[in-house]
Enzyme design. Structure first.
Site, short mmCIF file in Angstrom:
data_model
loop_
_atom_site.label_atom_id
_atom_site.label_comp_id
_atom_site.label_asym_id
_atom_site.label_seq_id
_atom_site.Cartn_x
_atom_site.Cartn_y
_atom_site.Cartn_z
N ARG A 65 -12.92 -35.35 14.51
CA ARG A 65 -13.62 -36.18 15.50
C ARG A 65 -12.68 -36.62 16.63
O ARG A 65 -13.08 -36.74 17.79
CB ARG A 65 -14.20 -37.41 14.78
CG ARG A 65 -15.13 -38.24 15.63
CD ARG A 65 -15.89 -39.23 14.79
NE ARG A 65 -16.75 -40.08 15.60
CZ ARG A 65 -16.73 -41.41 15.57
NH1 ARG A 65 -15.91 -42.05 14.76
NH2 ARG A 65 -17.55 -42.10 16.35
N HIS A 69 -13.46 -36.42 20.59
CA HIS A 69 -13.46 -37.59 21.46
C HIS A 69 -12.36 -37.51 22.51
O HIS A 69 -12.47 -38.09 23.58
CB HIS A 69 -13.33 -38.88 20.63
CG HIS A 69 -14.61 -39.29 19.99
ND1 HIS A 69 -15.06 -40.60 19.96
CD2 HIS A 69 -15.59 -38.58 19.38
CE1 HIS A 69 -16.23 -40.66 19.34
NE2 HIS A 69 -16.57 -39.44 18.96
N ASP A 70 -11.30 -36.77 22.21
CA ASP A 70 -10.27 -36.55 23.23
C ASP A 70 -10.81 -35.64 24.32
O ASP A 70 -10.74 -35.95 25.51
CB ASP A 70 -9.01 -35.95 22.58
CG ASP A 70 -7.87 -35.85 23.57
OD1 ASP A 70 -7.81 -36.67 24.52
OD2 ASP A 70 -7.01 -34.95 23.42
N VAL A 73 -13.53 -36.85 26.98
CA VAL A 73 -13.18 -37.93 27.92
C VAL A 73 -11.88 -37.56 28.64
O VAL A 73 -10.84 -37.43 28.00
CB VAL A 73 -13.02 -39.27 27.17
CG1 VAL A 73 -12.80 -40.41 28.15
CG2 VAL A 73 -14.23 -39.55 26.29
N SER A 79 -5.66 -38.51 25.82
CA SER A 79 -5.88 -39.85 26.38
C SER A 79 -6.52 -40.80 25.36
O SER A 79 -6.41 -42.02 25.49
CB SER A 79 -6.74 -39.79 27.65
OG SER A 79 -7.94 -39.09 27.39
N ASN A 97 -15.29 -45.53 19.90
CA ASN A 97 -13.98 -45.10 19.41
C ASN A 97 -13.38 -46.06 18.37
O ASN A 97 -12.34 -45.76 17.79
CB ASN A 97 -13.00 -44.95 20.57
CG ASN A 97 -13.23 -43.66 21.33
OD1 ASN A 97 -13.85 -42.73 20.78
ND2 ASN A 97 -12.76 -43.57 22.56
N HIS A 206 -20.77 -32.60 11.60
CA HIS A 206 -21.31 -33.71 10.80
C HIS A 206 -21.59 -33.29 9.36
O HIS A 206 -22.20 -34.04 8.61
CB HIS A 206 -22.56 -34.29 11.47
CG HIS A 206 -22.25 -35.00 12.75
ND1 HIS A 206 -23.20 -35.39 13.66
CD2 HIS A 206 -21.05 -35.41 13.28
CE1 HIS A 206 -22.62 -35.99 14.68
NE2 HIS A 206 -21.32 -36.01 14.48
N SER A 260 -21.27 -34.26 -0.50
CA SER A 260 -20.29 -33.21 -0.12
C SER A 260 -19.67 -33.50 1.23
O SER A 260 -19.51 -32.60 2.06
CB SER A 260 -20.93 -31.82 -0.16
OG SER A 260 -21.72 -31.58 0.98
C1 HEM Z 1 -23.59 -34.01 19.58
C2 HEM Z 1 -23.19 -35.21 19.88
C3 HEM Z 1 -22.52 -36.13 18.90
C4 HEM Z 1 -22.84 -37.41 18.63
C5 HEM Z 1 -23.94 -38.20 19.31
C6 HEM Z 1 -21.97 -37.87 17.59
C7 HEM Z 1 -22.00 -39.14 17.06
C8 HEM Z 1 -21.31 -39.53 15.93
C9 HEM Z 1 -21.42 -40.82 15.30
C10 HEM Z 1 -22.29 -41.97 15.78
C11 HEM Z 1 -20.63 -40.80 14.20
C12 HEM Z 1 -20.47 -41.92 13.16
C13 HEM Z 1 -19.50 -42.97 13.63
C14 HEM Z 1 -19.52 -44.16 12.70
O1 HEM Z 1 -20.53 -44.84 12.68
O2 HEM Z 1 -18.55 -44.37 11.98
C15 HEM Z 1 -20.01 -39.51 14.12
C16 HEM Z 1 -19.15 -39.10 13.15
C17 HEM Z 1 -18.48 -37.93 13.18
N1 HEM Z 1 -18.52 -36.98 14.17
FE1 HEM Z 1 -19.85 -36.89 15.69
N2 HEM Z 1 -21.12 -36.87 17.24
C18 HEM Z 1 -21.41 -35.77 18.01
C19 HEM Z 1 -20.75 -34.56 18.01
C20 HEM Z 1 -19.64 -34.32 17.27
C21 HEM Z 1 -18.76 -33.19 17.46
C22 HEM Z 1 -18.92 -32.13 18.55
C23 HEM Z 1 -17.78 -33.28 16.51
C24 HEM Z 1 -16.61 -32.40 16.29
C25 HEM Z 1 -16.48 -31.19 16.74
C26 HEM Z 1 -18.08 -34.46 15.72
C27 HEM Z 1 -17.37 -34.86 14.62
C28 HEM Z 1 -17.68 -35.97 13.85
C29 HEM Z 1 -17.08 -36.24 12.56
C30 HEM Z 1 -16.14 -35.32 11.79
C31 HEM Z 1 -17.57 -37.47 12.14
C32 HEM Z 1 -17.19 -38.24 10.86
C33 HEM Z 1 -16.00 -39.13 11.16
C34 HEM Z 1 -15.42 -39.85 9.96
O3 HEM Z 1 -15.89 -39.73 8.85
O4 HEM Z 1 -14.41 -40.56 10.16
N3 HEM Z 1 -19.19 -35.08 16.23
N4 HEM Z 1 -20.43 -38.78 15.21
#
Ligand code: HEM
Length: 337
Positions: A65, A69-70, A73, A79, A97, A206, A260
């Site tokens: 993630r 996020h890098d 932005v 950054s 973030n 996800h 999982s």
């Molecule tokens: C399509 C648009 C996306 C949205 C709106 C989005 C939004 C989010 C949100 C809201 C969370 C949960 C944050 C929390 O409540 O703790 C999350 C988790 C995560 N996102 Fe996304 N995300 C998107 C795309 C991506 C992309 C492109 C990647 C990586 C290539 C990614 C990787 C992850 C990962 C691995 C997590 C889990 C993080 C953790 O367990 O610490 N996401 N995302």
């Protein structure tokens, strides 16, 4: 008249050329950029990620993630790693973030790299490498039980330089919201040089990791402000989720793929197909033919998905990178030199 025509034709051709070939991407990145200046860079990052992973396999999700996020932005320029100062609130402190993690892994790898090749390897490249290594561990090592460098899911291009700008407003303006629909997502990804297929592929990140209840609770309790539920979510699944998350809960964390959340696989597509994606943005993939087809055709096609994931990650990793003499090689990833 006769003289002006070829000139305007030339201008039109020039414009068409720029239109066709101008993208967010970079030509300066290459696999093995540090092969002479810091040949062990990949080994050092992999060793660092592996040492954290052995203690805690949940490290994969935050590292993946972090790269996303890098890159979304200010481009992939590290950054997101910069700390706020008395005069600047940095990206790190933007609300989306605040749940980022894995900074210590990047700092550890950076410290080793600075000891070995000072001032050479950018923080942005360390983030890109760590994301790849973390995903590779969660994909192949979990299955085979052993580690080999042949398990790299894809080759990472390097040569990024670190940015000197990091603002909270940039993060808020550029990170997609989990409540967005397909048109907003498409526009956001397009602005980073990514298409609808990339959106479907990268959203499947996800398949690992967790989410706080407040990233989706509105879908369960008050979707349009009338005490209703998001109709794109399976009603029986919403009932299950309500048992875990109250409307105002902002501390509880749930696995995005129950059971999982540390294995990188295609279970995400199965959940989205069954209307069990945690975010509205996950379910939005069923609202475009391109993304819907991708979801449906990859529920059991992990080989295809892993290949596509590598391709889309490399594409994402090219977004607006700083190269040449632009930016800097930060000494400490959290502080501008
Ligand atoms: C399509 C648009 C996306 C949205 C709106 C989005 C939004 C989010 C949100 C809201 C969370 C949960 C944050 C929390 O409540 O703790 C999350 C988790 C995560 N996102 Fe996304 N995300 C998107 C795309 C991506 C992309 C492109 C990647 C990586 C290539 C990614 C990787 C992850 C990962 C691995 C997590 C889990 C993080 C953790 O367990 O610490 N996401 N995302």
């Amino acid at each position: 008249m006769e003289k002006r025509f070829p000139c305007s034709l030339f201008v039109s051709l020039l414009l068409a050329f720029f239109f066709l070939f101008s993208t967010n991407s970079s030509d300066a990145l290459e696999v093995g950029f540090y092969s002479k200046s810091c040949p062990d860079v990949e080994k050092i990052v992999r060793k660092t990620v592996l040492s954290y992973y052995k203690d805690d396999p949940t490290i994969t999700a935050p590292l993946l993630r972090l790269h996303f996020h890098d890159c979304f932005v200010e481009g992939c320029d590290g950054s997101v790693l910069i700390n706020s100062t008395t005069t600047n609130v940095a990206e790190k402190d933007a609300k989306p973030n605040l749940s980022l993690d894995g900074f210590d892994v990047i700092d550890k790898a950076k410290a080793e790299l600075e000891a070995k090749c000072p001032g050479v390897v950018s923080c942005a490249d360390i983030v890109a490498l760590a994301a790849r290594d973390a995903v590779s561990l969660a994909t192949y090592v979990v299955r085979s039980g052993k580690w080999s460098k042949n398990y790299n899911m894809y080759e990472v291009e390097t040569g990024r330089r670190d940015g000197r700008v990091s603002t909270v407003s940039d993060a808020i303006n550029n990170l997609p919201s989990s409540f967005w629909g397909i048109y907003q997502l498409k526009r956001s990804f397009a602005s980073k040089g990514l298409n609808l297929k990339d959106l479907a592929v990268l959203s499947a990140a996800h398949t690992i990791g967790n989410s706080h209840c407040n990233s989706f609770a509105k879908r369960l309790y008050n979707y349009t402000g009338k005490g209703d539920m998001d109709p794109s979510l399976l009603a029986s699944y919403a009932t299950t989720l309500k048992k875990e998350c109250t409307p105002t809960d902002n501390t509880t964390v749930l696995e995005m793929v129950p059971g999982s959340s540390t294995t990188f696989d295609t279970t995400y597509f199965k959940l989205v197909k069954e209307k069990k994606g945690l975010f509205h943005s996950d379910q939005a993939l069923l609202r475009s033919q391109v993304t819907k087809n991708y979801v449906f055709s990859h529920v059991t096609n992990s080989t295809g998905f892993f290949h596509d994931f590598g391709v889309s990650m490399v594409k994402m990793g090219r977004n607006k990178v700083l190269e040449g003499k632009n930016g800097e090689i930060r000494k400490n990833c959290a502080v501008i030199n």
